[in-house]
Design a protein around this motif. Structure first.
Motif, PDB file in Angstrom:
ATOM      1  N   ALA A 156       0.827  -1.209   0.000  1.00  0.00           N
ATOM      2  CA  ALA A 156       0.000   0.000   0.000  1.00  0.00           C
ATOM      3  C   ALA A 156       0.862   1.261   0.000  1.00  0.00           C
ATOM      4  N   ALA A 157       1.919   1.255   0.789  1.00  0.00           N
ATOM      5  CA  ALA A 157       2.800   2.425   0.848  1.00  0.00           C
ATOM      6  C   ALA A 157       3.471   2.675  -0.493  1.00  0.00           C
ATOM      7  N   MET A 158       3.922   1.614  -1.143  1.00  0.00           N
ATOM      8  CA  MET A 158       4.582   1.773  -2.433  1.00  0.00           C
ATOM      9  C   MET A 158       3.592   2.156  -3.533  1.00  0.00           C
ATOM     10  N   SER A 159       2.316   1.842  -3.329  1.00  0.00           N
ATOM     11  CA  SER A 159       1.297   2.118  -4.343  1.00  0.00           C
ATOM     12  C   SER A 159       0.617   3.467  -4.172  1.00  0.00           C
ATOM     13  N   GLY A 160       0.920   4.165  -3.076  1.00  0.00           N
ATOM     14  CA  GLY A 160       0.301   5.462  -2.836  1.00  0.00           C
ATOM     15  C   GLY A 160      -0.965   5.407  -2.009  1.00  0.00           C
ATOM     16  N   LEU A 161      -1.272   4.258  -1.453  1.00  0.00           N
ATOM     17  CA  LEU A 161      -2.445   4.114  -0.586  1.00  0.00           C
ATOM     18  C   LEU A 161      -1.992   4.366   0.854  1.00  0.00           C
ATOM     19  N   TYR A 162      -1.703   5.616   1.138  1.00  0.00           N
ATOM     20  CA  TYR A 162      -0.979   5.954   2.359  1.00  0.00           C
ATOM     21  C   TYR A 162      -1.748   5.643   3.639  1.00  0.00           C
ATOM     22  N   ARG A 163      -3.016   6.044   3.707  1.00  0.00           N
ATOM     23  CA  ARG A 163      -3.769   5.773   4.937  1.00  0.00           C
ATOM     24  C   ARG A 163      -3.867   4.270   5.183  1.00  0.00           C
ATOM     25  N   GLN A 164      -4.115   3.508   4.132  1.00  0.00           N
ATOM     26  CA  GLN A 164      -4.192   2.055   4.264  1.00  0.00           C
ATOM     27  C   GLN A 164      -2.845   1.465   4.685  1.00  0.00           C
ATOM     28  N   ALA A 165      -1.764   2.091   4.219  1.00  0.00           N
ATOM     29  CA  ALA A 165      -0.425   1.612   4.570  1.00  0.00           C
ATOM     30  C   ALA A 165      -0.168   1.759   6.064  1.00  0.00           C
ATOM     31  N   PHE A 166      -0.552   2.896   6.625  1.00  0.00           N
ATOM     32  CA  PHE A 166      -0.363   3.104   8.060  1.00  0.00           C
ATOM     33  C   PHE A 166      -1.326   2.236   8.871  1.00  0.00           C
ATOM     34  N   SER A 167      -2.521   2.010   8.350  1.00  0.00           N
ATOM     35  CA  SER A 167      -3.494   1.164   9.039  1.00  0.00           C
ATOM     36  C   SER A 167      -2.989  -0.275   9.153  1.00  0.00           C
ATOM     37  N   SER A 168      -2.505  -0.824   8.047  1.00  0.00           N
ATOM     38  CA  SER A 168      -1.995  -2.200   8.067  1.00  0.00           C
ATOM     39  C   SER A 168      -0.724  -2.311   8.884  1.00  0.00           C
ATOM     40  N   LEU A 169       0.081  -1.249   8.907  1.00  0.00           N
ATOM     41  CA  LEU A 169       1.301  -1.262   9.715  1.00  0.00           C
ATOM     42  C   LEU A 169       0.935  -1.312  11.197  1.00  0.00           C
ATOM     43  N   ARG A 170      -0.087  -0.546  11.590  1.00  0.00           N
ATOM     44  CA  ARG A 170      -0.505  -0.591  12.994  1.00  0.00           C
ATOM     45  C   ARG A 170      -1.072  -1.955  13.351  1.00  0.00           C
ATOM     46  N   SER A 171      -1.834  -2.554  12.433  1.00  0.00           N
ATOM     47  CA  SER A 171      -2.370  -3.891  12.684  1.00  0.00           C
ATOM     48  C   SER A 171      -1.239  -4.891  12.893  1.00  0.00           C
ATOM     49  N   PHE A 172      -0.206  -4.798  12.053  1.00  0.00           N
ATOM     50  CA  PHE A 172       0.972  -5.653  12.213  1.00  0.00           C
ATOM     51  C   PHE A 172       1.589  -5.475  13.592  1.00  0.00           C
ATOM     52  N   LEU A 173       1.746  -4.225  14.011  1.00  0.00           N
ATOM     53  CA  LEU A 173       2.355  -3.939  15.304  1.00  0.00           C
ATOM     54  C   LEU A 173       1.502  -4.480  16.450  1.00  0.00           C
ATOM     55  N   GLU A 174       0.212  -4.206  16.402  1.00  0.00           N
ATOM     56  CA  GLU A 174      -0.700  -4.642  17.470  1.00  0.00           C
ATOM     57  C   GLU A 174      -0.708  -6.161  17.623  1.00  0.00           C
ATOM     58  N   VAL A 175      -0.875  -6.849  16.507  1.00  0.00           N
ATOM     59  CA  VAL A 175      -1.034  -8.304  16.584  1.00  0.00           C
ATOM     60  C   VAL A 175       0.277  -8.980  16.962  1.00  0.00           C
ATOM     61  N   THR A 176       1.389  -8.521  16.394  1.00  0.00           N
ATOM     62  CA  THR A 176       2.670  -9.157  16.708  1.00  0.00           C
ATOM     63  C   THR A 176       3.049  -8.962  18.167  1.00  0.00           C
ATOM     64  N   VAL A 177       2.993  -7.722  18.627  1.00  0.00           N
ATOM     65  CA  VAL A 177       3.360  -7.450  20.015  1.00  0.00           C
ATOM     66  C   VAL A 177       2.323  -8.064  20.957  1.00  0.00           C
ATOM     67  N   GLY A 178       1.042  -8.027  20.548  1.00  0.00           N
ATOM     68  CA  GLY A 178       0.004  -8.641  21.366  1.00  0.00           C
ATOM     69  C   GLY A 178       0.196 -10.136  21.509  1.00  0.00           C
ATOM     70  N   ALA A 179       0.482 -10.817  20.410  1.00  0.00           N
ATOM     71  CA  ALA A 179       0.701 -12.271  20.460  1.00  0.00           C
ATOM     72  C   ALA A 179       1.933 -12.604  21.283  1.00  0.00           C
ATOM     73  N   THR A 180       2.957 -11.777  21.169  1.00  0.00           N
ATOM     74  CA  THR A 180       4.181 -11.994  21.935  1.00  0.00           C
ATOM     75  C   THR A 180       3.909 -11.867  23.428  1.00  0.00           C
ATOM     76  N   TYR A 181       3.176 -10.835  23.801  1.00  0.00           N
ATOM     77  CA  TYR A 181       2.847 -10.626  25.214  1.00  0.00           C
ATOM     78  C   TYR A 181       1.931 -11.731  25.745  1.00  0.00           C
ATOM     79  N   LEU A 182       0.867 -12.032  24.998  1.00  0.00           N
ATOM     80  CA  LEU A 182      -0.099 -13.024  25.462  1.00  0.00           C
ATOM     81  C   LEU A 182       0.447 -14.449  25.444  1.00  0.00           C
ATOM     82  N   SER A 183       1.580 -14.652  24.788  1.00  0.00           N
ATOM     83  CA  SER A 183       2.199 -15.979  24.829  1.00  0.00           C
ATOM     84  C   SER A 183       2.587 -16.358  26.254  1.00  0.00           C
ATOM     85  N   SER A 184       2.725 -15.350  27.121  1.00  0.00           N
ATOM     86  CA  SER A 184       3.067 -15.605  28.517  1.00  0.00           C
ATOM     87  C   SER A 184       1.825 -15.791  29.378  1.00  0.00           C
TER      88      SER A 184
END
Length: 249
Positions: A77-105
Motif C-alpha cells: 500500500a505504501a509503495m502504491s500510494g495508498l498511504y492511509r491504508q499503509a499506516f493502518s496495516s502497519l498498525r495492525s501488524f504492530l498490534e497483533v505481533t506485540v500482542g501475540a508476543t505478550y499473550l504468549s506468557s
C-alpha cells in the motif's frame, strides 16, 4: 437491463484500470526515490521472517504469521500510494505481533483472544505495571533489558501513535494526504521510517520474550539480526556473549 449492467461493468473496469495505472506509476517513483530506505525495511523484514521460522512450533505462530502478512500489505500500500491504508496495516501488524508476543506468557488469555472472547488491548500490552516492558515481565524473561525498558517502550508508543494519527484522520495528517493517488515523497519516506522503527521494536520484543528459551539452533538463526540491530544495547551484548564496552566516568 442486461445492456445497462454490461455498460456499468465496463465503466467500473475502466475506472479500476485507471486506478491501477496510478498505483503502478507510484510504485515506479517510490522505489526509484527510496532505494536505501526500502532496502533497510526489507533487511529487517527478512530478519523478522527468520524469527517466525524459529517460533513456528509456538501456539501463537499463526497470529504472528497473519501479522506478517499485514506487513506485506502495508508495504504494498505504501509503495502504491495508498498511504492511509499503509499506516493502518502497519498498525495492525504492530498490534497483533506485540500482542501475540505478550499473550504468549498468558496462555488462558491468549486462548480467549484467539477464540474471540477477549479483545486485544494496546494499553494492557504496553502497561508499565505488568505489560511487555514492565519490570516484573522483564525480570522473568529478560532481566538484561530492564535498563532499556523506557527507551524501547517509547519506540513502541511513538510508532503506534503515528500510525493512529493517519488512521483516525488527525488534522495534521489529513492535510498531508493527497486527494488522489499521487506520489508524495515526504509521506513515503515517513512510512518507511515508521516501518523501520516498528520492525526494529518488534524484533526487540521477540528477543525479550523468546531468546533465552530458544534451542541453540534457534539462537543461531537469529543472533545475526540481533547483532546487526542491537549490538549497541547492553542486553543484546550480554545475551550474545559479546564484550561489554567500558563505561567512562
Amino acid at each position: 437491463m442486461l445492456k445497462g449492467s454490461t455498460e456499468n461493468a465496463s465503466s467500473v473496469e475502466k475506472t479500476m484500470l485507471k486506478l491501477h495505472k496510478s498505483c503502478t506509476d507510484h510504485i515506479a517513483k517510490a522505489t526509484k526515490s527510496n532505494e536505501h530506505e526500502i532496502n533497510q525495511v526489507l533487511h529487517l523484514e527478512a530478519d523478522l521472517a527468520a524469527w517466525l521460522g524459529v517460533l513456528e512450533s509456538k501456539p501463537e505462530s499463526q497470529q504472528l504469521r497473519s501479522a506478517h502478512r499485514d506487513f506485506g500489505l502495508a508495504f504494498y500500500a505504501a509503495m502504491s500510494g495508498l498511504y492511509r491504508q499503509a499506516f493502518s496495516s502497519l498498525r495492525s501488524f504492530l498490534e497483533v505481533t506485540v500482542g501475540a508476543t505478550y499473550l504468549s506468557s498468558l496462555e488462558f488469555k491468549r486462548r480467549q483472544w484467539v477464540s474471540g472472547i477477549l479483545d486485544i488491548s494496546w494499553s494492557s500490552i504496553t502497561s508499565k505495571d505488568d505489560g511487555l516492558y514492565s519490570t516484573p515481565f522483564l525480570k522473568e524473561f529478560c532481566p538484561e533489558a530492564i535498563e532499556e525498558r523506557e527507551e524501547m517502550h517509547e519506540k513502541l508508543r511513538q510508532a503506534y501513535r503515528r500510525c493512529s494519527e493517519y488512521i483516525h484522520g488527525n488534522v495534521s495528517t489529513s492535510q498531508l494526504l493527497p486527494t488522489n493517488i499521487s506520489y508524495r515523497e515526504d509521506i513515503a519516506k515517513e512510512w518507511l521510517s515508521v516501518a523501520t522503527s516498528t520492525l526494529t521494536a518488534v524484533i526487540h520484543c521477540l528477543m525479550v520474550r523468546y531468546y533465552k528459551d530458544l534451542p541453540e539452533t534457534g539462537k543461531g538463526a537469529v543472533e545475526g539480526s540481533l547483532e546487526d540491530h542491537f549490538s549497541h544495547l547492553i542486553s543484546a551484548r550480554q545475551l550474545l556473549g559479546l564484550p561489554l564496552e567500558e563505561r567512562t566516568s
